[in-house]
Write an enzyme that holds these catalytic residues in place. Structure first.
Site, PDB file in Angstrom:
ATOM      1  N   HIS A  38       0.758  -1.249   0.000  1.00 21.44           N
ATOM      2  CA  HIS A  38       0.000   0.000   0.000  1.00 21.44           C
ATOM      3  C   HIS A  38       0.793   1.306   0.000  1.00 21.44           C
ATOM      4  CE1 HIS A  38      -3.609  -2.329   0.489  1.00 21.44           C
ATOM      5  NE2 HIS A  38      -3.092  -2.922   1.538  1.00 21.44           N
ATOM      6  N   LYS A  66      -6.168 -10.444  -7.661  1.00 23.72           N
ATOM      7  CA  LYS A  66      -6.665  -9.499  -6.668  1.00 23.72           C
ATOM      8  C   LYS A  66      -7.508  -8.450  -7.394  1.00 23.72           C
ATOM      9  CE  LYS A  66      -5.064  -6.722  -2.795  1.00 23.72           C
ATOM     10  NZ  LYS A  66      -3.922  -6.296  -1.999  1.00 23.72           N
ATOM     11  N   ASN A  69      -6.430  -2.836  -5.450  1.00 23.76           N
ATOM     12  CA  ASN A  69      -5.391  -2.531  -4.478  1.00 23.76           C
ATOM     13  C   ASN A  69      -5.212  -1.021  -4.451  1.00 23.76           C
ATOM     14  OD1 ASN A  69      -3.195  -3.804  -2.715  1.00 23.76           O
ATOM     15  ND2 ASN A  69      -2.072  -2.254  -3.862  1.00 23.76           N
ATOM     16  N   THR A  70      -5.065  -0.471  -3.263  1.00 22.75           N
ATOM     17  CA  THR A  70      -4.889   0.967  -3.113  1.00 22.75           C
ATOM     18  C   THR A  70      -3.470   1.276  -2.650  1.00 22.75           C
ATOM     19  OG1 THR A  70      -7.215   1.207  -2.526  1.00 22.75           O
ATOM     20  CG2 THR A  70      -5.757   3.029  -1.941  1.00 22.75           C
ATOM     21  N   HIS A 140      -2.909  -2.911   8.248  1.00 19.59           N
ATOM     22  CA  HIS A 140      -4.019  -3.210   7.337  1.00 19.59           C
ATOM     23  C   HIS A 140      -4.601  -1.911   6.799  1.00 19.59           C
ATOM     24  CE1 HIS A 140      -7.681  -5.022   5.741  1.00 19.59           C
ATOM     25  NE2 HIS A 140      -8.376  -4.150   6.429  1.00 19.59           N
TER      26      HIS A 140
END
Length: 150
Positions: A38, A66, A69-70, A140
């Site tokens: 991230h 996936k 995603n950021t 997270h």
């Protein structure tokens, strides 16, 4: 008898120290994974496909691509500071006080089968981010908050 009690206390102390060390290593491993997935200060929308492949984060443990995603366009220290007082509680998470530019990478509709996961990106400006902190480390990425929300 006194010697046995002292041995027991020393063993207990060693077990506590060992479990604390293992816990902290686990948190640091999760922090490293968080950074890998991230954090990229110079991320741009057109780098999504290359970065997802380079960082080996495009394929999930179940073998599927996936979906999104950021990436937060900031350095590790700035994001970690959210967990060190530059953030506020947000339910079970922590919300940043400052706003960040982010890049959201989304799986292209026709590229859903590994190893051909392909991504397109969108840069979004000035969002507060929501992360989970453990022992002062972000572990997270939970999402972001729009301008209209606090």
């Amino acid at each position: 008898m006194m010697k046995e009690i002292m041995r027991f206390q020393v063993v207990c102390l060693l077990l506590v120290l060992l479990s604390a060390t293992v816990f902290l290593k686990n948190v640091k491993d999760r922090y490293e994974k968080f950074i890998k997935q991230h954090i990229y200060e110079n991320m741009t929308a057109d780098k999504c496909d290359a970065e997802m492949q380079k960082r080996k984060i495009s394929i999930l443990p179940n073998g599927k691509c996936k979906p999104t995603n950021t990436f937060v366009r900031a350095n590790n220290k700035t994001v970690k500071s959210i967990c060190e007082g530059k953030g506020e509680r947000y339910g079970e998470m922590t919300k940043s006080l400052q706003r960040f530019d982010i890049v959201v990478c989304r799986l292209k509709p026709r590229a859903k089968k590994p190893p051909k996961c392909q991504y397109s990106g969108t840069k979004i400006s000035q969002k507060k981010i929501i992360i989970k902190c453990e022992n002062g480390y972000p572990v997270h990425y939970d999402g972001d908050i729009d301008h209209s929300e606090n």
